[in-house]
Design a protein around this motif. Structure first.
Motif, PDB file in Angstrom:
ATOM      1  N   ILE A  61       1.036  -1.231   0.132  1.00 19.14           N
ATOM      2  CA  ILE A  61       0.157   0.046  -0.065  1.00 19.14           C
ATOM      3  C   ILE A  61       0.872   1.403  -0.075  1.00 19.14           C
ATOM      4  CG2 ILE A  61      -1.807   1.200   1.442  1.00 19.14           C
ATOM      5  CD1 ILE A  61      -2.680  -1.521   2.456  1.00 19.14           C
ATOM      6  N   VAL A  62       0.903   2.128  -1.080  1.00 12.91           N
ATOM      7  CA  VAL A  62       1.498   3.369  -1.265  1.00 12.91           C
ATOM      8  C   VAL A  62       1.281   4.710  -0.790  1.00 12.91           C
ATOM      9  CG1 VAL A  62       3.079   1.809  -2.816  1.00 12.91           C
ATOM     10  CG2 VAL A  62       1.304   3.733  -3.687  1.00 12.91           C
ATOM     11  N   GLN A  63       1.764   5.476  -0.480  1.00 11.21           N
ATOM     12  CA  GLN A  63       1.374   6.840  -0.368  1.00 11.21           C
ATOM     13  C   GLN A  63       1.316   7.569  -1.768  1.00 11.21           C
ATOM     14  OE1 GLN A  63       3.799   9.618   1.867  1.00 11.21           O
ATOM     15  NE2 GLN A  63       1.965  10.354   2.900  1.00 11.21           N
ATOM     16  N   LEU A  64       0.312   8.079  -1.995  1.00 10.22           N
ATOM     17  CA  LEU A  64       0.228   8.325  -3.480  1.00 10.22           C
ATOM     18  C   LEU A  64       1.068   9.739  -3.817  1.00 10.22           C
ATOM     19  CD1 LEU A  64      -3.548   7.814  -3.912  1.00 10.22           C
ATOM     20  CD2 LEU A  64      -1.718   6.725  -5.131  1.00 10.22           C
ATOM     21  N   SER A  65       1.096  10.463  -2.689  1.00  9.98           N
ATOM     22  CA  SER A  65       1.895  11.747  -3.026  1.00  9.98           C
ATOM     23  C   SER A  65       3.373  11.555  -3.342  1.00  9.98           C
ATOM     24  CB  SER A  65       1.753  12.785  -1.958  1.00  9.98           C
ATOM     25  OG  SER A  65       2.293  12.157  -0.786  1.00  9.98           O
ATOM     26  N   SER A  66       3.873  10.514  -2.442  1.00  7.87           N
ATOM     27  CA  SER A  66       5.384  10.053  -2.610  1.00  7.87           C
ATOM     28  C   SER A  66       5.662   8.800  -3.445  1.00  7.87           C
ATOM     29  CB  SER A  66       5.929  10.008  -1.328  1.00  7.87           C
ATOM     30  OG  SER A  66       5.421   9.026  -0.495  1.00  7.87           O
ATOM     31  N   ASP A 119      -5.304   9.372  -0.084  1.00  6.40           N
ATOM     32  CA  ASP A 119      -4.235   9.545   0.376  1.00  6.40           C
ATOM     33  C   ASP A 119      -3.381   8.309   0.180  1.00  6.40           C
ATOM     34  OD1 ASP A 119      -4.841  11.434   2.575  1.00  6.40           O
ATOM     35  OD2 ASP A 119      -6.306  10.283   3.038  1.00  6.40           O
ATOM     36  N   TYR A 120      -3.624   7.176  -0.091  1.00  9.02           N
ATOM     37  CA  TYR A 120      -3.196   5.682  -0.496  1.00  9.02           C
ATOM     38  C   TYR A 120      -3.671   4.878  -1.508  1.00  9.02           C
ATOM     39  CZ  TYR A 120      -1.427   6.796   4.413  1.00  9.02           C
ATOM     40  OH  TYR A 120      -1.089   7.358   5.484  1.00  9.02           O
ATOM     41  N   VAL A 180      -7.972   5.066   0.869  1.00  8.30           N
ATOM     42  CA  VAL A 180      -7.099   3.974   0.091  1.00  8.30           C
ATOM     43  C   VAL A 180      -8.043   3.609  -1.223  1.00  8.30           C
ATOM     44  CG1 VAL A 180      -5.930   1.962   0.105  1.00  8.30           C
ATOM     45  CG2 VAL A 180      -6.143   2.941   2.498  1.00  8.30           C
ATOM     46  N   ALA A 181      -7.314   3.882  -2.118  1.00  6.05           N
ATOM     47  CA  ALA A 181      -7.979   3.642  -3.527  1.00  6.05           C
ATOM     48  C   ALA A 181      -7.310   2.239  -3.869  1.00  6.05           C
ATOM     49  CB  ALA A 181      -7.541   4.572  -4.838  1.00  6.05           C
ATOM     50  N   GLU A 182      -8.555   1.087  -3.887  1.00  5.29           N
ATOM     51  CA  GLU A 182      -8.046  -0.210  -4.180  1.00  5.29           C
ATOM     52  C   GLU A 182      -8.076  -0.316  -5.477  1.00  5.29           C
ATOM     53  OE1 GLU A 182      -9.329  -3.034  -0.621  1.00  5.29           O
ATOM     54  OE2 GLU A 182     -11.208  -1.927  -1.471  1.00  5.29           O
ATOM     55  N   SER A 183      -7.296  -1.617  -6.165  1.00  2.19           N
ATOM     56  CA  SER A 183      -7.054  -2.200  -7.444  1.00  2.19           C
ATOM     57  C   SER A 183      -7.055  -1.138  -8.491  1.00  2.19           C
ATOM     58  CB  SER A 183      -8.791  -2.869  -7.870  1.00  2.19           C
ATOM     59  OG  SER A 183      -9.193  -3.707  -6.822  1.00  2.19           O
ATOM     60  N   VAL A 184      -5.829  -0.214  -8.204  1.00  2.00           N
ATOM     61  CA  VAL A 184      -5.324   0.572  -8.929  1.00  2.00           C
ATOM     62  C   VAL A 184      -4.630  -0.030 -10.231  1.00  2.00           C
ATOM     63  CG1 VAL A 184      -3.694   2.637  -9.444  1.00  2.00           C
ATOM     64  CG2 VAL A 184      -5.292   2.414  -7.287  1.00  2.00           C
ATOM     65  N   GLU A 185      -4.568  -0.040 -11.351  1.00  2.00           N
ATOM     66  CA  GLU A 185      -4.128  -0.992 -12.491  1.00  2.00           C
ATOM     67  C   GLU A 185      -3.290  -0.356 -13.295  1.00  2.00           C
ATOM     68  OE1 GLU A 185      -7.172  -3.287 -13.975  1.00  2.00           O
ATOM     69  OE2 GLU A 185      -7.476  -4.476 -12.069  1.00  2.00           O
ATOM     70  N   THR A 186      -3.443   1.123 -13.379  1.00  2.00           N
ATOM     71  CA  THR A 186      -2.737   1.520 -14.345  1.00  2.00           C
ATOM     72  C   THR A 186      -1.920   2.940 -14.012  1.00  2.00           C
ATOM     73  OG1 THR A 186      -4.775   3.151 -15.300  1.00  2.00           O
ATOM     74  CG2 THR A 186      -4.049   0.924 -16.220  1.00  2.00           C
TER      75      THR A 186
END
Length: 361
Positions: free
Chosen positions: A145-150, A345-346, A326-332
């Protein structure tokens, strides 16, 4: 062939509708004459079918354009269990079982062993599942699980896997077998315990998200299993996920939240938006983390202005309640950028990393 008592249910507007699986195979699609007709271009003419196998109920995709999903995961052929969330393209259903309906059609089922007419595992599967539980023949895969900003990894979700040579690896199928011997809670605790042991020993997991099975919330033993985890990994930050299909009163969720906080753990609402809205729970027992279902995330970069406004309002509500999203299932990459821009956030999904065991790195 008849499988009495199984049904699909969904909300149509404000009304709950049920579709009995009276005859199997039960075919779903856009074409008239099927068992369930879904009049939408997103659904293929003959999209999928639900059928009976020796191990129980299963669903099979029939080459659809937009896919069949069980609990958010795209499937070609998969086991089904009571409480599973099933999607045909963007149409959502929950798999249910009604013992009353089954007995109304077949009163003789009331005399079956333990009074449960649901299809169960074979005797061999039961024996091997007992071996898996007693010998702890399981593994755990960790998904970042990643922090989207960084784009930094801030946590991992632990996902159990079977490691018995005579049993499937996938947790859905294992839980389906476990249901037949009333061992879902035992299997869920085993997966969490193994995850805690591996994470504490490996030292590469900054924070661990752990799943619960809905049945654990209605039985004793959950709190004790979490206390055991604290002993196994005393310094590891832990977050406990409340499954979307778990039916609890807001007051019960608030009690669970307080128990977790006492033990230094965070509460996570998983799969938000897939079924129950949990709006009352969010207001009365705000989670520390709110994980949004893939239906909010998929093709977000191409979403309409209306969908984006709705999502922004939900993210704003979470922010006011101090819940991280948290945004799940980000594929692209496009979905990742859209999630960042809209205010998540994540992020979690195949774009950031697939689930991997410690041995796989």
């Amino acid at each position: 062939m008849r499988e009495l008592g199984w049904y699909l249910e969904t909300f149509a507007g404000a009304q709950l509708r049920r579709y009995p699986l009276a005859t199997l195979p039960f075919r779903v699609g856009r074409m008239l004459g099927l068992d369930l007709v879904l009049p939408s271009e997103s659904v293929s003419k003959v999209h999928a079918e639900i059928y009976a196998a020796a191990s129980g109920l299963r669903v099979r995709d029939l080459g659809s354009r937009n896919g069949t999903f069980v609990n958010r995961a795209a499937v070609q052929d998969a086991a089904l269990a009571e409480g599973d969330v099933l999607h045909f393209a963007d149409f959502e259903f929950r798999v249910g079982w009604s013992e009353r309906a089954a007995l109304a059609r077949r009163p003789d089922l009331a005399s079956t062993a333990e009074g449960d007419p649901r299809p169960g595992p074979s005797a061999e599967g039961t024996r091997e599942l007992r071996e898996l539980l007693e010998q702890e023949k399981v593994a755990v895969a960790f998904q970042p699980i990643v922090q989207l900003s960084s784009r930094q990894v801030v946590a991992h979700e632990a996902l159990g896997r079977g490691r018995h040579p005579g049993l499937p690896e996938e947790p859905r199928e294992l839980f389906s077998l476990a249901k037949g011997i009333n061992a879902e809670a035992e299997l869920s605790r085993l997966f969490r315990r193994k995850a805690g042991q591996l994470a504490a020993r490996g030292g590469r997991v900054p924070m661990l998200f752990l799943n619960t099975h809905p049945i654990e919330l209605a039985r004793p033993g959950l709190v004790e299993s979490l206390e055991e985890l604290r002993t196994i990994a005393p310094r590891l930050p832990l977050a406990v996920e409340l499954h979307e299909s778990a039916h609890m009163l807001p007051s019960e969720v608030a009690t669970l939240r307080a128990l977790l906080i006492e033990r230094g753990m965070a509460l996570v609402y998983d799969n938000f938006g897939a079924g129950q809205a949990r709006l009352l729970e969010i207001a009365e027992a705000p989670p520390h983390y709110l994980k949004f279902n893939q239906r909010f995330v998929k093709d977000l970069d191409q979403a309409s202005a209306g969908k984006k406004r709705l999502l922004q309002s939900l993210l704003g509500l979470a922010e006011k309640l101090h819940a991280k999203t948290v945004a799940e299932s980000v594929e692209t990459e496009a979905e990742a950028l859209a999630c960042t821009e809209i205010g998540f956030d994540y992020g979690q999904g195949s774009y950031f990393g697939l689930p991997r065991t410690m041995e796989e790195g």
